[in-house]
Design a protein around this motif. Structure first.
Motif, PDB file in Angstrom:
ATOM      1  N   ALA A   1       0.843  -1.422   0.010  1.00 10.20           N
ATOM      2  CA  ALA A   1       0.058   0.015  -0.167  1.00 10.20           C
ATOM      3  C   ALA A   1       0.871   1.310   0.000  1.00 10.20           C
ATOM      4  O   ALA A   1       1.860   1.136   0.411  1.00 10.20           O
ATOM      5  N   THR A   2       0.339   2.358  -0.639  1.00 13.83           N
ATOM      6  CA  THR A   2       1.073   3.492  -0.684  1.00 13.83           C
ATOM      7  C   THR A   2       0.170   4.552  -0.083  1.00 13.83           C
ATOM      8  O   THR A   2      -0.799   4.333   0.123  1.00 13.83           O
ATOM      9  N   PHE A   3       0.675   5.885   0.334  1.00 11.93           N
ATOM     10  CA  PHE A   3       0.178   6.980   0.634  1.00 11.93           C
ATOM     11  C   PHE A   3       0.842   8.251   0.113  1.00 11.93           C
ATOM     12  O   PHE A   3       1.856   8.189  -0.008  1.00 11.93           O
ATOM     13  N   ASP A   4      -0.141   9.404   0.173  1.00 10.14           N
ATOM     14  CA  ASP A   4       0.373  10.487  -0.020  1.00 10.14           C
ATOM     15  C   ASP A   4       0.513  11.564   1.090  1.00 10.14           C
ATOM     16  O   ASP A   4      -0.445  11.824   1.667  1.00 10.14           O
ATOM     17  N   PRO A   5       1.888  11.745   1.493  1.00 14.44           N
ATOM     18  CA  PRO A   5       2.021  12.616   2.676  1.00 14.44           C
ATOM     19  C   PRO A   5       1.488  13.850   2.789  1.00 14.44           C
ATOM     20  O   PRO A   5       1.000  14.626   3.626  1.00 14.44           O
ATOM     21  N   SER A   6       1.049  14.446   1.495  1.00 11.44           N
ATOM     22  CA  SER A   6       0.469  15.891   1.585  1.00 11.44           C
ATOM     23  C   SER A   6      -1.074  15.794   1.742  1.00 11.44           C
ATOM     24  O   SER A   6      -1.613  16.594   2.036  1.00 11.44           O
ATOM     25  N   ILE A   7      -1.355  14.642   1.732  1.00 11.80           N
ATOM     26  CA  ILE A   7      -2.838  14.306   2.271  1.00 11.80           C
ATOM     27  C   ILE A   7      -2.931  13.855   3.609  1.00 11.80           C
ATOM     28  O   ILE A   7      -3.672  14.535   4.475  1.00 11.80           O
ATOM     29  N   GLU A   8      -1.988  13.329   4.117  1.00 15.98           N
ATOM     30  CA  GLU A   8      -2.037  12.495   5.444  1.00 15.98           C
ATOM     31  C   GLU A   8      -1.456  13.341   6.519  1.00 15.98           C
ATOM     32  O   GLU A   8      -2.125  13.752   7.368  1.00 15.98           O
ATOM     33  N   LEU A   9      -0.414  14.175   6.417  1.00 10.48           N
ATOM     34  CA  LEU A   9       0.044  15.092   7.316  1.00 10.48           C
ATOM     35  C   LEU A   9      -0.598  16.251   7.819  1.00 10.48           C
ATOM     36  O   LEU A   9      -0.434  16.771   8.893  1.00 10.48           O
ATOM     37  N   PRO A  10      -1.086  17.112   6.780  1.00 11.51           N
ATOM     38  CA  PRO A  10      -1.849  18.048   7.300  1.00 11.51           C
ATOM     39  C   PRO A  10      -2.956  17.704   8.073  1.00 11.51           C
ATOM     40  O   PRO A  10      -3.280  18.558   9.049  1.00 11.51           O
ATOM     41  N   LYS A  11      -3.615  16.427   7.981  1.00 13.50           N
ATOM     42  CA  LYS A  11      -4.604  16.337   8.604  1.00 13.50           C
ATOM     43  C   LYS A  11      -4.183  15.792  10.150  1.00 13.50           C
ATOM     44  O   LYS A  11      -4.980  16.268  10.923  1.00 13.50           O
ATOM     45  N   VAL A  12      -2.968  15.539  10.222  1.00  8.50           N
ATOM     46  CA  VAL A  12      -2.727  15.105  11.691  1.00  8.50           C
ATOM     47  C   VAL A  12      -2.322  16.394  12.284  1.00  8.50           C
ATOM     48  O   VAL A  12      -2.807  16.713  13.604  1.00  8.50           O
ATOM     49  N   VAL A  13      -1.672  17.319  11.606  1.00  2.00           N
ATOM     50  CA  VAL A  13      -1.201  18.751  12.228  1.00  2.00           C
ATOM     51  C   VAL A  13      -2.540  19.592  12.597  1.00  2.00           C
ATOM     52  O   VAL A  13      -2.665  20.161  13.626  1.00  2.00           O
TER      53      VAL A  13
ATOM     54  N   LEU B   1       4.275   7.248  -1.578  1.00  2.00           N
ATOM     55  CA  LEU B   1       5.225   6.824  -0.536  1.00  2.00           C
ATOM     56  C   LEU B   1       4.807   5.333  -0.079  1.00  2.00           C
ATOM     57  O   LEU B   1       3.746   5.275   0.268  1.00  2.00           O
ATOM     58  N   ARG B   2       5.719   4.519  -0.167  1.00  2.92           N
ATOM     59  CA  ARG B   2       5.485   3.243   0.773  1.00  2.92           C
ATOM     60  C   ARG B   2       6.573   3.001   2.051  1.00  2.92           C
ATOM     61  O   ARG B   2       7.387   3.790   2.078  1.00  2.92           O
TER      62      ARG B   2
END
Ligand code: HEM
Length: 484
Positions: free
Chosen positions: A177-189, A477-478
């Protein structure tokens, strides 16, 4: 007797007056554009007005400014935009600092005021530096950024990142599986800032609602209407403008909900949270004013920090040897050394991809006579001009940073004074970022937490994009667990 038609005569006169006025404006534009330039005048960007305006608000604007500096052979130039006082760009950090530190320079309120309609009221970001309400608000919020408050907020951020690791990274680690850090990290912040500073537990739906509405509102109100003010005038017949206005209300209602939840919270924090300060110290502000301040603080804080984190992860994934070295140092027992190493990586990431790539804009209240080292001549930027100070041009200045386009954290091992002075991700001067210590603490704790447990492989780089902030989009990213 012939009846005299007063109404027709009046409308004829008004029409003549309007025509005369239009002719005068057109004459003024032609005159100012064709006036022979003074010897020390900045070079002009040789494209038409409409194209200049469109390119200035386009997502390529930061790269366009880098190209303009190259092609014009000058670090100071004038845009072909008939703004009162003219519109200029200053590329070098030395001259940008001079403008930012000048006590008579201010924010050009006419360019920033569209943000007032988005958040519903004038607020910290859009007030003049001399406005007593700005001074009062900034003096009050300082307490929310004391070192003990930063420590408290950072602990909440660490808790949020650990939850994200457990709920998300752990589940996809060592899989395809992969993820997009520009989607995930703003959510956490977003979640961590809203909880730490506003005592509100945001849901993923709150994040979606906030970001999608903000995006639509800013594209229409701050960008399309800036290029074409007729959109505002004829808003009654443009559905996109109605939609943008609805989005503004949705965001303002979100801020009202956060404030209401705080008021009804029986377990309010004893700490100096931002919401407590807005509610108690700025209690004479109207409801609309308070929610505007809350909204602007959320907007200013979460995407800049979230995208800086995402950009750093992508840069490290693009440079696996740098990531390995950093991870080795994070796993060592010497925290001082590993801290220095991580600091260099974060600094270099912010240098090469400054989230606020287009930087600050200032209205200058005196002539600036500057020496442009690129064209090797004195240049005068006149009093009354609006001046763009893009971070991307100061951070990617080959005269200061060798191989400026490249990500090389080691360049910060023994930086020159010039390098340190050219690095201005949070701007400088009276309007410097009040949230920078919070941002720095969060960048540090999030990256040290995830990089000491996981490594990231670049599956798709996506591309660098700019809309309010500079970030990678469509990256994949993986993730793998780091072997002990
Ligand atoms: C990596 C993260 C961040 C970056 C790169 C950043 C960058 C900046 C910059 C460059 C400015 C000046 C803009 C100008 O001159 O027009 C600014 C202003 C501001 N920032 Fe930040 N910021 C970050 C995080 C934060 C956070 C976490 C907060 C608060 C929660 C915050 C709140 C503000 C506010 C309120 C202003 C307006 C100050 C004024 O107009 O006087 N920022 N920021």
């Amino acid at each position: 007797m012939v009846d005299f038609d007063y109404a027709a005569a009046l409308s004829d006169n008004i029409a003549t007056l309007i025509l005369l006025l239009l002719a005068l404006v057109a004459g003024w534009v032609v005159f100012t554009l064709n006036k022979p330039p003074a010897k020390d005048a900045p070079v002009k960007v040789p494209i038409g007005i409409i194209e200049s305006m469109n390119r200035l608000v386009a997502s390529e604007a930061p790269w366009w400014h880098l190209q303009l500096r190259e092609s014009l052979g000058s670090s100071i130039f004038q845009h072909n935009i008939p703004a009162p006082g003219g519109m200029y760009v200053i590329c070098s950090a030395k001259d940008q600092r001079e403008v930012l530190l000048d006590t008579t320079s201010d924010k050009p309120l006419h360019l920033y005021s569209s943000f007032d309609s988005i958040v519903g009221h004038k607020h910290i970001f859009t007030r003049s530096t001399t406005d007593p309400l700005l001074k009062e608000a900034k003096k009050s919020i300082v307490h929310a950024f004391s070192s003990s408050e930063i420590k408290r907020m950072n602990a909440i951020c660490t808790k949020c990142i650990k939850e994200w690791e457990a709920d998300f990274l752990e589940k996809i680690a060592d899989t395809d599986a992969t993820f997009d850090p520009s989607i995930e990290l703003p959510k956490v912040v977003f979640k961590s800032i809203v909880e730490a500073a506003f005592e509100y537990e945001a849901t993923p739906e709150d994040f979606e609602l906030f970001t999608s509405n903000f995006d639509i509102a800013v594209r229409e109100i701050a960008f399309r209407q800036a290029v074409n003010p007729l959109r505002k005038l004829f808003s009654f017949m443009i559905p996109k403008v109605w939609e943008a206005r609805k989005c503004c209300s949705v965001m303002q209602n979100f801020a009202k909900k956060v404030l209401e939840a705080y008021r009804n919270n029986p377990n309010k924090s004893e700490c100096n949270t931002l919401i407590k300060i807005v509610e108690t110290k700025l209690n004479h502000f109207s409801e609309q004013h308070k929610t505007a301040e809350l909204l602007s603080l959320i907007v200013a804080g979460f995407d800049s920090t979230g995208y800086t984190l995402a950009n750093t992860l992508v840069l490290l994934a693009k440079h696996p040897e740098e990531m390995k070295r950093l991870q080795q140092s994070l796993l060592q027992d010497d925290p001082a050394q590993s801290n220095d190493h991580l600091k260099r990586v974060i600094t270099e990431s912010q240098r090469v991809i400054p989230v606020g790539a287009m930087g600050s804009v200032r209205l200058i209240n005196r002539d600036f006579i500057l020496f442009d080292e690129l064209s090797n001549r004195k240049v005068k930027v006149p009093k009354g001009a609006a001046v763009f100070l893009p971070q991307i041009t100061s951070h990617r200045d080959e005269m200061v940073f060798k191989d400026a386009e490249q990500f090389k954290p080691d360049r910060w091992e023994n930086p020159t004074k010039e390098m340190v002075q050219s690095f201005i991700p949070f701007a400088v001067g009276k309007r410097t970022c009040p949230g920078q210590s919070l941002a720095n603490a969060e960048l540090f704790s999030v990256l040290s937490s995830i990089l000491s447990k996981y490594e990231f492989e670049l599956v798709a780089e996506g591309k660098l994009d700019f809309f309010m902030t500079m970030k990678y989009v469509d990256t994949k990213l993986r993730v793998k667990r780091v072997k002990a």
